[in-house]
Scaffold this motif. Structure first.
Motif, PDB file in Angstrom:
ATOM      1  N   ARG A 196      58.364 -45.078  10.508  1.00  0.00           N
ATOM      2  CA  ARG A 196      58.992 -46.380  10.235  1.00  0.00           C
ATOM      3  C   ARG A 196      57.913 -47.444  10.285  1.00  0.00           C
ATOM      4  NH1 ARG A 196      64.549 -48.418  13.054  1.00  0.00           N
ATOM      5  NH2 ARG A 196      64.581 -50.457  12.019  1.00  0.00           N
ATOM      6  N   ILE A 197      57.904 -48.336   9.274  1.00  0.00           N
ATOM      7  CA  ILE A 197      56.778 -49.268   9.167  1.00  0.00           C
ATOM      8  C   ILE A 197      56.937 -50.473  10.074  1.00  0.00           C
ATOM      9  CG2 ILE A 197      57.671 -50.582   7.187  1.00  0.00           C
ATOM     10  CD1 ILE A 197      54.776 -50.509   6.099  1.00  0.00           C
ATOM     11  N   SER A 198      58.181 -50.881  10.304  1.00  0.00           N
ATOM     12  CA  SER A 198      58.376 -52.102  11.093  1.00  0.00           C
ATOM     13  C   SER A 198      59.739 -52.016  11.760  1.00  0.00           C
ATOM     14  CB  SER A 198      58.310 -53.324  10.181  1.00  0.00           C
ATOM     15  OG  SER A 198      59.041 -54.379  10.744  1.00  0.00           O
ATOM     16  N   VAL A 199      59.888 -52.730  12.852  1.00  0.00           N
ATOM     17  CA  VAL A 199      61.185 -52.717  13.523  1.00  0.00           C
ATOM     18  C   VAL A 199      62.172 -53.623  12.826  1.00  0.00           C
ATOM     19  CG1 VAL A 199      60.438 -52.032  15.805  1.00  0.00           C
ATOM     20  CG2 VAL A 199      60.328 -54.451  15.125  1.00  0.00           C
ATOM     21  N   PHE A 200      61.667 -54.474  11.966  1.00  0.00           N
ATOM     22  CA  PHE A 200      62.550 -55.473  11.363  1.00  0.00           C
ATOM     23  C   PHE A 200      63.278 -54.988  10.109  1.00  0.00           C
ATOM     24  CE2 PHE A 200      59.212 -57.905  13.549  1.00  0.00           C
ATOM     25  CZ  PHE A 200      60.008 -58.501  14.530  1.00  0.00           C
ATOM     26  N   ASN A 201      62.806 -53.949   9.548  1.00  0.00           N
ATOM     27  CA  ASN A 201      63.548 -53.462   8.391  1.00  0.00           C
ATOM     28  C   ASN A 201      63.572 -51.944   8.385  1.00  0.00           C
ATOM     29  OD1 ASN A 201      61.061 -52.621   7.439  1.00  0.00           O
ATOM     30  ND2 ASN A 201      60.775 -54.504   6.254  1.00  0.00           N
ATOM     31  N   HIS A 202      64.123 -51.392   7.316  1.00  0.00           N
ATOM     32  CA  HIS A 202      64.294 -49.949   7.292  1.00  0.00           C
ATOM     33  C   HIS A 202      63.343 -49.256   6.348  1.00  0.00           C
ATOM     34  CE1 HIS A 202      67.729 -49.826   9.941  1.00  0.00           C
ATOM     35  NE2 HIS A 202      68.117 -50.973   9.371  1.00  0.00           N
ATOM     36  N   VAL A 203      62.209 -49.913   6.117  1.00  0.00           N
ATOM     37  CA  VAL A 203      61.244 -49.271   5.218  1.00  0.00           C
ATOM     38  C   VAL A 203      60.530 -48.146   5.957  1.00  0.00           C
ATOM     39  CG1 VAL A 203      59.158 -49.623   3.863  1.00  0.00           C
ATOM     40  CG2 VAL A 203      60.933 -51.368   3.894  1.00  0.00           C
ATOM     41  N   HIS A 204      60.570 -46.969   5.357  1.00  0.00           N
ATOM     42  CA  HIS A 204      59.870 -45.816   5.926  1.00  0.00           C
ATOM     43  C   HIS A 204      58.742 -45.418   5.008  1.00  0.00           C
ATOM     44  CE1 HIS A 204      63.526 -45.651   8.261  1.00  0.00           C
ATOM     45  NE2 HIS A 204      62.977 -44.715   9.068  1.00  0.00           N
ATOM     46  N   ILE A 205      57.676 -44.955   5.634  1.00  0.00           N
ATOM     47  CA  ILE A 205      56.585 -44.431   4.809  1.00  0.00           C
ATOM     48  C   ILE A 205      56.551 -42.921   4.978  1.00  0.00           C
ATOM     49  CG2 ILE A 205      54.068 -44.229   4.713  1.00  0.00           C
ATOM     50  CD1 ILE A 205      53.853 -47.140   4.794  1.00  0.00           C
ATOM     51  N   ILE A 206      56.496 -42.219   3.835  1.00  0.00           N
ATOM     52  CA  ILE A 206      56.423 -40.758   3.906  1.00  0.00           C
ATOM     53  C   ILE A 206      54.964 -40.369   4.079  1.00  0.00           C
ATOM     54  CG2 ILE A 206      56.827 -38.603   2.667  1.00  0.00           C
ATOM     55  CD1 ILE A 206      59.136 -40.017   1.237  1.00  0.00           C
ATOM     56  N   GLU A 207      54.665 -39.734   5.188  1.00  0.00           N
ATOM     57  CA  GLU A 207      53.283 -39.354   5.464  1.00  0.00           C
ATOM     58  C   GLU A 207      52.951 -38.028   4.806  1.00  0.00           C
ATOM     59  OE1 GLU A 207      50.964 -40.884   7.376  1.00  0.00           O
ATOM     60  OE2 GLU A 207      52.092 -42.507   8.315  1.00  0.00           O
ATOM     61  N   ASP A 208      53.941 -37.136   4.810  1.00  0.00           N
ATOM     62  CA  ASP A 208      53.700 -35.813   4.231  1.00  0.00           C
ATOM     63  C   ASP A 208      55.052 -35.167   3.925  1.00  0.00           C
ATOM     64  OD1 ASP A 208      52.494 -33.603   3.286  1.00  0.00           O
ATOM     65  OD2 ASP A 208      51.526 -33.019   5.184  1.00  0.00           O
ATOM     66  N   LEU A 209      54.993 -34.123   3.119  1.00  0.00           N
ATOM     67  CA  LEU A 209      56.207 -33.400   2.778  1.00  0.00           C
ATOM     68  C   LEU A 209      55.999 -31.929   3.077  1.00  0.00           C
ATOM     69  CD1 LEU A 209      56.940 -34.898  -0.750  1.00  0.00           C
ATOM     70  CD2 LEU A 209      58.357 -35.223   1.272  1.00  0.00           C
ATOM     71  N   ALA A 210      57.064 -31.297   3.459  1.00  0.00           N
ATOM     72  CA  ALA A 210      56.940 -29.845   3.626  1.00  0.00           C
ATOM     73  C   ALA A 210      58.128 -29.202   2.937  1.00  0.00           C
ATOM     74  CB  ALA A 210      56.943 -29.485   5.112  1.00  0.00           C
ATOM     75  N   VAL A 211      57.859 -28.241   2.097  1.00  0.00           N
ATOM     76  CA  VAL A 211      58.926 -27.548   1.388  1.00  0.00           C
ATOM     77  C   VAL A 211      59.030 -26.141   1.968  1.00  0.00           C
ATOM     78  CG1 VAL A 211      59.697 -26.739  -0.862  1.00  0.00           C
ATOM     79  CG2 VAL A 211      58.504 -28.911  -0.690  1.00  0.00           C
ATOM     80  N   ARG A 212      60.269 -25.710   2.264  1.00  0.00           N
ATOM     81  CA  ARG A 212      60.486 -24.351   2.793  1.00  0.00           C
ATOM     82  C   ARG A 212      61.417 -23.621   1.841  1.00  0.00           C
ATOM     83  NH1 ARG A 212      56.939 -25.619   5.059  1.00  0.00           N
ATOM     84  NH2 ARG A 212      56.467 -26.029   7.262  1.00  0.00           N
ATOM     85  N   PHE A 213      61.135 -22.350   1.682  1.00  0.00           N
ATOM     86  CA  PHE A 213      61.996 -21.545   0.821  1.00  0.00           C
ATOM     87  C   PHE A 213      63.077 -20.894   1.677  1.00  0.00           C
ATOM     88  CE2 PHE A 213      62.823 -17.416  -1.351  1.00  0.00           C
ATOM     89  CZ  PHE A 213      63.469 -17.952  -2.466  1.00  0.00           C
ATOM     90  N   LYS A 214      64.329 -21.129   1.348  1.00  0.00           N
ATOM     91  CA  LYS A 214      65.444 -20.528   2.095  1.00  0.00           C
ATOM     92  C   LYS A 214      65.946 -19.357   1.273  1.00  0.00           C
ATOM     93  CE  LYS A 214      67.926 -24.311   2.022  1.00  0.00           C
ATOM     94  NZ  LYS A 214      69.016 -25.266   2.278  1.00  0.00           N
ATOM     95  N   ALA A 215      65.601 -18.172   1.729  1.00  0.00           N
ATOM     96  CA  ALA A 215      66.065 -17.008   0.982  1.00  0.00           C
ATOM     97  C   ALA A 215      67.578 -16.946   1.016  1.00  0.00           C
ATOM     98  CB  ALA A 215      65.483 -15.739   1.611  1.00  0.00           C
TER      99      ALA A 215
END
Lengths: 423, 211
Positions: A403-422
């Motif tokens: 979360r970038i700031s307490v005053f709003n709801h802007v989030h920054i995506i630092e990384d992504l992880a994809v998982r395969f669900k068989a």
């Protein structure tokens, strides 16, 4: 009764001779036409007997000392009239002679009436009718020929100076025709027709009606010819101007005109002001205009999108150099986009196969891909979202967010992880 | 008169365009009215511009109202540009006349079918040579080898300079604008002004033809 038989005999012999000679012309049509076009006929082209017959029939003649044979004038005229060859067609305006003939016929008619010879009266009437018809037909033919020349724009001669000469000739013909018309004295004709209704009809009312129509046409043709002549002259003047100026400039490569612009009186043609481009930019200081501006921006986006579509679809062969370059640039961009997409797909496949699937950024690092991390994450996210629903269910995507700031709801995506669900 | 109704017209004039019956019939018709021209003149006064036309009023453009020194300098430069493009333009006009076998030089309102011109040129080595040499002039600036590409480049430049108009960008036919008439008037003016003995050229050209 004797004259009647004589006439009959004369007419029948006339008929036979005429038919025979027309046939003679017909039989030798090709040779004669060749002579019409080339101006002469080689005697060797015809056999002795035919040759003699053609000369006797006054179709051909042999100028004194020349070996060649030529077509007699009336034959040339006949051909010219039949094929409307305007360069050869001559117009006779010999009205005076025709009028004398008509006068003669009327006298003959009066004489016959006095003697009570009804057959000769009829005969003379017929001749008068024919003579008058001849007279008007002459004008008709001439007017037809003149219109034909006018409408074809004198196309039967090839260059402009010939056209000008032909136009002059046509104008002279009109003048002669109008002069000829003025020879017809209707007061005299009325007098001639005195007391004979049929004669009056032929000589006065019909002739007058036709002549006034012809006169009108002639004046119209004359007007049009003069207009056309003016155009011809203008064209000639322009052509010469361009041709000669080009010649002059070619021979004087360093030619420079005088300092027109520094004269006290600058020539009007030279005074051509420098362009001013009225420029304008969007301003936001008027709130009442904001909705209009928003509208504009929206349409601009739409237009841009449309343009992009047409740009990609119209990579046509005739594109000029400039657009060829831009297409090349566009293709390079497209290739990069394609590569990015493929790399993202590879990440998804890797996720399916690997025991310990790496995060998106880790994959980027291990594979040493050239993409900026931010672009890469966007692409992975985009690929995931672009999958069909069923396939999307097979993958779990987790965002490593901050979360970038307490005053709003802007989030920054630092990384992504994809998982395969068989399944 | 409310000048704002002539906004787009004034804008075209300001951009340096020549307006004739072919480039824009509606604007041309407006400019033929004295009161419209006077209104525009009044409006353009602060910009030192006024509406001018050629001798027979077939094309309108903007002229300087007062000719001050910057104006003179611009006019001088402009004339230099026109003079340097004059020979290729005149050569193109005579080339088209000859190729199409027409009676006169192209004039405002004439239609030019590029494909027809190309076909006629391809069939004739002397015309091909002429097109080649004039297309490679720096005014037209074509480096292409094919007749087709040369003719297209020449036409493109003529459209850029306002001598031709292409009614449909996808179709290769062009209409000649009134600016050609303006150009010829300028040529006539220069001939008279510089006392160029053009009649002698006719004779000398006739002689070269005979030789």
């Amino acid at each position: 009764m004797a004259t009647y038989d004589d006439d009959k005999q004369h007419l029948s012999s006339l008929f036979e001779v005429g038919a025979e000679r027309l046939k003679l012309i017909g039989d030798n049509a090709k040779v004669l036409m060749q002579g019409y076009l080339t101006g002469g006929i080689d005697p060797a082209a015809l056999n002795e007997r035919t040759l003699r017959r053609l000369i006797n029939a006054r179709v051909l003649y042999q100028p004194d000392d020349s070996h060649e044979l030529k077509l007699r004038h009336p034959v040339t005229q006949l051909v010219a009239a039949l094929v409307t060859d305007e360069s050869r067609r001559a117009i006779h305006a010999d009205i005076a002679d025709k009028l004398v003939a008509i006068r003669g016929f009327v006298e003959g008619l009066r004489e016959a009436q006095r003697m009570g010879d009804s057959l000769r009266v009829d005969n003379q009437m017929l001749r008068i009718d024919e003579a008058v018809y001849d007279l008007t037909a002459q004008f008709e033919e001439a007017i037809y020929s003149l219109w034909h020349r006018l409408n074809s724009n004198f196309g039967f001669v090839s260059n402009l100076s010939d056209k000008i000469r032909e136009n002059e000739r046509a104008q002279q013909q009109i003048k002669r025709l109008i002069d000829g018309m003025s020879l017809i004295d209707f007061d005299e004709l009325i007098e001639l027709a005195e007391g004979n209704p049929t004669l009056r009809k032929i000589l006065v009312s019909r002739l007058q009606q036709q002549m006034s129509a012809h006169h009108g046409s002639l004046l119209e043709v004359q007007k049009r010819l003069v207009e056309l002549m003016t155009r011809f002259r203008e064209q000639q003047e322009r052509s010469l101007l361009v041709l000669n100026m080009a010649g002059f400039l070619r021979e004087h490569p360093g030619f420079m005109v005088g300092d027109y612009s520094y004269r006290t009186q600058v020539p009007a043609l030279v005074n051509c002001a420098a362009p001013i481009m009225p420029a304008a930019a969007v301003v936001l200081d008027k709130p009442e205009q904001q909705s209009d501006i928003a509208q504009l921006v929206h349409t601009l986006y739409r237009e841009l999108a449309l343009k992009q579509k047409t740009d990609t679809s119209s990579v046509s062969a005739d594109a000029l150099q400039g657009s060829v370059q831009s297409t090349a640039a566009q293709q390079a961009v497209e290739a990069r986009q394609q590569q990015l997409k493929e790399d993202a797909m590879r990440y998804f496949i890797h996720v399916c196969e690997a025991q310990e699937p790496p995060s998106a950024l880790a994959f980027l690092a291990t594979e040493e891909l050239p993409w900026p991390p931010e672009v890469w994450l966007f692409q992975v996210l985009a690929e995931y979202n672009a999958l069909p629903r069923q396939e999307q269910k097979l993958f779990a995507i987790t965002r490593d967010e901050r979360r970038i700031s307490v005053f709003n709801h802007v989030h920054i995506i630092e990384d992504l992880a994809v998982r395969f669900k068989a399944a | 008169m409310n000048i704002s109704v002539h906004g787009p017209l004034v804008e075209q004039l300001l951009a340096g365009q020549f307006i004739c019956a072919i480039t824009n019939e509606e604007y041309f018709a407006k400019l033929q009215h004295d009161d419209v021209r006077e209104g525009i003149d009044e409006y353009l006064k602060p910009l030192n511009r006024r509406v001018a036309s050629n001798d027979d009023n077939s094309v309108y453009f903007l002229a300087y109202r007062d000719i001050d020194d910057p104006a003179r300098e611009h006019l001088k430069q402009q004339l230099g540009v026109v003079m340097s493009s004059l020979l290729p333009l005149l050569e193109w006009l005579t080339y088209v006349q000859e190729a199409m076998g027409s009676d006169g030089i192209l004039t405002a309102g004439d239609t030019l079918k590029l494909q027809e011109l190309v076909v006629k040129t391809e069939d004739n080595p002397s015309l091909r040579q002429r097109l080649q040499s004039l297309a490679s002039d720096k005014f037209f600036g074509s480096s292409a080898d094919s007749v087709d590409a040369q003719a297209k480049q020449v036409a493109k430049r003529l459209v850029e300079h306002g001598y031709l108009q292409q009614p449909h960008s996808s179709r290769l036919y062009f209409t000649v604008t009134g600016k050609i008439d303006y150009l010829l008037e300028l040529v006539r003016f220069i001939k008279d002004e510089e006392n160029i003995p053009l009649d002698d050229y006719q004779n000398s050209q006739a002689q070269t033809e005979l030789l």
